[in-house]
Scaffold this active site. Structure first.
Site, PDB file in Angstrom:
ATOM      1  N   GLN A 126       8.285 -18.315   9.862  1.00 40.27           N
ATOM      2  CA  GLN A 126       8.219 -17.008  10.521  1.00 40.27           C
ATOM      3  C   GLN A 126       9.613 -16.417  10.731  1.00 40.27           C
ATOM      4  O   GLN A 126       9.830 -15.215  10.547  1.00 40.27           O
ATOM      5  CB  GLN A 126       7.506 -17.151  11.872  1.00 40.27           C
ATOM      6  CG  GLN A 126       7.174 -15.834  12.555  1.00 40.27           C
ATOM      7  CD  GLN A 126       6.071 -15.077  11.851  1.00 40.27           C
ATOM      8  OE1 GLN A 126       5.279 -15.663  11.129  1.00 40.27           O
ATOM      9  NE2 GLN A 126       6.025 -13.766  12.058  1.00 40.27           N
TER      10      GLN A 126
ATOM     11  N   TRP B  89      -6.687 -42.567  -1.220  1.00 41.23           N
ATOM     12  CA  TRP B  89      -5.513 -42.033  -0.519  1.00 41.23           C
ATOM     13  C   TRP B  89      -4.386 -43.061  -0.429  1.00 41.23           C
ATOM     14  O   TRP B  89      -3.697 -43.161   0.585  1.00 41.23           O
ATOM     15  CB  TRP B  89      -5.888 -41.542   0.893  1.00 41.23           C
ATOM     16  CG  TRP B  89      -7.205 -40.856   0.977  1.00 41.23           C
ATOM     17  CD1 TRP B  89      -8.309 -41.250   1.660  1.00 41.23           C
ATOM     18  CD2 TRP B  89      -7.572 -39.628   0.336  1.00 41.23           C
ATOM     19  NE1 TRP B  89      -9.339 -40.363   1.486  1.00 41.23           N
ATOM     20  CE2 TRP B  89      -8.917 -39.343   0.669  1.00 41.23           C
ATOM     21  CE3 TRP B  89      -6.888 -38.726  -0.501  1.00 41.23           C
ATOM     22  CZ2 TRP B  89      -9.590 -38.227   0.211  1.00 41.23           C
ATOM     23  CZ3 TRP B  89      -7.558 -37.618  -0.962  1.00 41.23           C
ATOM     24  CH2 TRP B  89      -8.886 -37.368  -0.602  1.00 41.23           C
TER      25      TRP B  89
ATOM     26  N   GLU C 175      -1.913 -42.524   8.410  1.00 45.04           N
ATOM     27  CA  GLU C 175      -1.790 -43.604   9.409  1.00 45.04           C
ATOM     28  C   GLU C 175      -2.567 -43.274  10.687  1.00 45.04           C
ATOM     29  O   GLU C 175      -2.131 -43.589  11.800  1.00 45.04           O
ATOM     30  CB  GLU C 175      -0.324 -43.931   9.681  1.00 45.04           C
ATOM     31  CG  GLU C 175       0.347 -44.488   8.434  1.00 45.04           C
ATOM     32  CD  GLU C 175       1.549 -45.341   8.713  1.00 45.04           C
ATOM     33  OE1 GLU C 175       1.675 -45.877   9.831  1.00 45.04           O
ATOM     34  OE2 GLU C 175       2.363 -45.502   7.786  1.00 45.04           O
TER      35      GLU C 175
ATOM     36  N   LEU D 166      12.179 -16.777   8.909  1.00 43.71           N
ATOM     37  CA  LEU D 166      12.716 -16.281   7.650  1.00 43.71           C
ATOM     38  C   LEU D 166      11.933 -15.088   7.109  1.00 43.71           C
ATOM     39  O   LEU D 166      12.318 -14.489   6.101  1.00 43.71           O
ATOM     40  CB  LEU D 166      12.742 -17.393   6.597  1.00 43.71           C
ATOM     41  CG  LEU D 166      14.061 -18.177   6.501  1.00 43.71           C
ATOM     42  CD1 LEU D 166      14.285 -19.031   7.742  1.00 43.71           C
ATOM     43  CD2 LEU D 166      14.094 -19.032   5.253  1.00 43.71           C
TER      44      LEU D 166
ATOM     45  N   LEU E   1      -5.963 -49.635   2.756  1.00 47.79           N
ATOM     46  CA  LEU E   1      -6.955 -49.757   3.813  1.00 47.79           C
ATOM     47  C   LEU E   1      -8.075 -48.734   3.648  1.00 47.79           C
ATOM     48  O   LEU E   1      -9.248 -49.071   3.702  1.00 47.79           O
ATOM     49  CB  LEU E   1      -6.278 -49.593   5.174  1.00 47.79           C
ATOM     50  CG  LEU E   1      -7.160 -49.716   6.425  1.00 47.79           C
ATOM     51  CD1 LEU E   1      -7.729 -51.125   6.543  1.00 47.79           C
ATOM     52  CD2 LEU E   1      -6.349 -49.357   7.675  1.00 47.79           C
TER      53      LEU E   1
ATOM     54  N   GLN F  55      17.198 -11.708  21.008  1.00 46.12           N
ATOM     55  CA  GLN F  55      16.810 -12.711  22.013  1.00 46.12           C
ATOM     56  C   GLN F  55      15.458 -13.355  21.708  1.00 46.12           C
ATOM     57  O   GLN F  55      15.283 -14.566  21.892  1.00 46.12           O
ATOM     58  CB  GLN F  55      16.778 -12.076  23.393  1.00 46.12           C
ATOM     59  CG  GLN F  55      16.554 -13.096  24.515  1.00 46.12           C
ATOM     60  CD  GLN F  55      16.533 -12.448  25.883  1.00 46.12           C
ATOM     61  OE1 GLN F  55      15.590 -11.745  26.211  1.00 46.12           O
ATOM     62  NE2 GLN F  55      17.582 -12.672  26.663  1.00 46.12           N
TER      63      GLN F  55
ATOM     64  N   GLU G 239     -10.851 -45.924   2.458  1.00 43.79           N
ATOM     65  CA  GLU G 239     -11.834 -45.737   1.407  1.00 43.79           C
ATOM     66  C   GLU G 239     -12.476 -44.364   1.583  1.00 43.79           C
ATOM     67  O   GLU G 239     -12.246 -43.680   2.583  1.00 43.79           O
ATOM     68  CB  GLU G 239     -12.889 -46.842   1.448  1.00 43.79           C
ATOM     69  CG  GLU G 239     -12.299 -48.221   1.209  1.00 43.79           C
ATOM     70  CD  GLU G 239     -13.360 -49.325   1.139  1.00 43.79           C
ATOM     71  OE1 GLU G 239     -14.572 -48.998   1.142  1.00 43.79           O
ATOM     72  OE2 GLU G 239     -12.960 -50.500   1.070  1.00 43.79           O
TER      73      GLU G 239
ATOM     74  N   GLY H 274     -12.141 -44.086   6.266  1.00 41.87           N
ATOM     75  CA  GLY H 274     -10.759 -43.738   6.568  1.00 41.87           C
ATOM     76  C   GLY H 274     -10.447 -44.227   7.964  1.00 41.87           C
ATOM     77  O   GLY H 274     -10.002 -45.356   8.172  1.00 41.87           O
TER      78      GLY H 274
END
Length: 383
Positions: A340, A158, A367, A342, A127, A280, A129, A133
Site C-alpha cells: 500500500q 505439501w 507447520e 508503494l 507428515l 504523517q 496428507e 493435514g
C-alpha cells in the site's frame, strides 16, 4: 541471550551483521529470478553451504556447529529478509533432522546428520496428507513389518523440498486401531523408491519445491524406525514445537524486508512537492509496521530461549504457537501495508514488496495453520 530482557549478546549481534552482509551480497541478487522461475535456488543454497549455514542446528559431535536457537532464528530471519525461498532451504533440513537428533538410534544419527550438516544431503519432513493435514490421526500411509524391514505405502502432500531431498522423514500408521498411538516415524532414503508425483505451482516461496511424495511398497530397514513403534505422533508434535519458532523468525525476516524497502522508498518518492516520508499518515503506517515486527521478534526469541533451556516450565508448546501465529499474522499485515505504501508500484513485480506479501502468506499455513495454533494456545490457557 539474557533471558530477562531477550537482548542479543555480542556474538549474536556480530552474527547478524555477518549474515546481513552475506545475504545482501550473495542471496538477494538471485531472489527475484528464483521467484519468477519457480526453481530451486541452487546458487543461493551453495553460497549458504560455503558459509556452513546447514551446520548451525546440528550438534558438534555430528559435524555441526551446535548453535543455539536464537542464532538459528537470526539466520532464518536474515535470509528471509531478502529471499524467503532460500531461508526455507535452510529450515527444512533442520526440520527433517529434528526427529533424528532427538529420537533416532546412534546408527541413524551417524548416517544422516553429518551429511546434512555439510550440505551434501538435504532432508524433508513427510507428515501431511490430502485428508490429514492438521488432523494427523486421519493419516492413511501404512507401514507393515516384514522381517527386518518395514514396507511403507502411501502418499504425502505439501512436502517441502520434494525431489531435492536425499532423505525423507516419513510418518506412517503401524497400528490402524490405535489412532494417535498407532503412528510411527521412519527415515527413508530417496533412492529406496521414493517418487515425486507432482510439484505444486505456488503463490509464494516459489523457489522451494513443494510436492506430492509417493511411497509404493518402499522397504525400509527396521533400524530406521525413529522413536519406537507407535510413538510417531509424539515425535511429530515434539518436533513441531521446536521448529515453529524458526517459522516465526522467517515471518519476521520477510516483514523486515518489507519494512526496510518501504522506508527507503518513502524517502525517495515525492508527492505534493515533498518526500512521502513527510506525510504523517504514512509515517504512522510505517511506525505501526515496525512495532508489530519488533513485538513478533521478541516473542520468537522468547520461544527460542525455551528450546535452548530445555523448556523447564513446560511452556514451549504454548509460547511456540504464539510466536509462530503472531509473527506470521503480523508479517501478512506488514507486507500488505508495504504494498500500500508503494501504491501502484507495489502492485508490480518490478518491486519486491509484492513478493514479500506472497511469501508471507505461507507462514500462516505451514507447520500448523494459525487457526490450529489458536486451538493449541487456548487449550494451554484453559487446561
Amino acid at each position: 541471550m539474557e533471558a530477562a530482557t531477550f537482548a542479543l549478546n555480542e556474538t549474536h549481534r556480530e552474527f547478524r551483521d555477518t549474515l546481513r552482509h552475506f545475504a545482501e551480497a550473495r542471496i538477494a541478487p538471485h531472489a527475484a529470478q528464483v521467484d519468477r522461475d519457480g526453481a530451486f535456488p541452487r546458487a543461493s543454497f551453495d553460497a549458504c553451504v560455503e558459509l556452513e549455514l546447514p551446520a548451525l542446528g546440528v550438534p558438534v559431535e555430528y559435524g555441526g556447529a551446535g548453535a543455539d536457537m536464537v542464532t538459528q532464528a537470526i539466520m532464518a530471519e536474515e535470509l528471509a529478509r531478502v529471499c524467503a525461498s532460500t531461508s526455507l532451504t535452510m529450515l527444512i533440513s533442520k526440520l527433517g533432522m529434528l526427529p533424528v537428533m532427538n529420537w533416532a538410534s546412534e546408527e541413524v544419527k551417524r548416517a544422516y546428520l553429518p551429511r546434512v550438516a555439510s550440505g551434501e544431503w538435504q532432508a524433508s519432513y513427510c507428515l501431511s496428507e490430502a485428508d490429514a493435514g492438521s488432523d494427523v490421526a486421519s493419516m492413511r500411509t501404512r507401514a507393515v513389518r516384514d522381517g527386518d524391514e518395514w514396507v511403507i505405502s502411501g502418499t504425502k502432500y505439501w512436502i517441502t523440498n520434494a525431489g531435492i531431498s536425499d532423505v525423507y522423514i516419513v510418518f506412517a500408521v503401524t497400528d490402524p486401531d490405535s489412532r494417535h498411538h498407532g503412528i510411527s516415524c521412519f527415515a527413508v532414503e530417496a533412492d529406496w523408491g521414493v517418487r515425486v508425483a507432482k510439484l505444486e505451482d505456488k503463490l509464494g516461496v516459489r523457489g522451494s519445491p513443494t510436492g506430492e511424495v509417493v511411497l509404493d511398497e518402499v522397504r525400509v530397514p527396521a533400524s530406521h524406525l525413529i522413536g519406537g513403534e507407535g510413538n510417531g505422533f509424539r515425535v511429530a508434535m515434539h518436533t513441531l514445537d521446536r521448529s515453529r519458532p524458526t517459522i516465526g523468525a522467517q515471518a519476521v525476516g520477510i516483514a523486515q524486508g518489507a519494512i526496510d524497502y518501504a522506508a527507503g522508498y518513502m524517502g525517495d518518492r515525492k508527492a505534493f512537492g515533498k518526500p512521502i516520508a513527510d506525510l504523517q499518515g504514512l509515517r504512522f503506517m510505517l511506525a505501526d509496521m515496525a512495532m508489530k515486527n519488533e513485538a513478533a521478534r521478541t516473542l520468537v526469541y522468547r520461544a527460542c530461549t525455551l528450546v535452548d533451556n530445555g523448556d523447564p516450565e513446560g511452556e514451549l508448546t504454548k509460547v511456540g504457537a504464539m510466536a509462530k501465529c503472531f509473527a506470521s499474522d503480523s508479517a501478512m499485515s506488514i507486507t500488505t501495508d508495504a504494498v500500500q505504501l508503494l501504491g501502484g508500484y507495489g502492485f508490480t513485480k518490478d518491486f519486491p514488496v509484492e513478493r514479500f506479501m506472497r511469501d508471507a502468506k505461507i507462514t500462516q499455513i505451514y507447520e500448523g495453520t494459525n487457526q490450529v495454533q489458536r486451538v493449541v494456545i487456548s487449550k494451554a490457557l484453559l487446561g
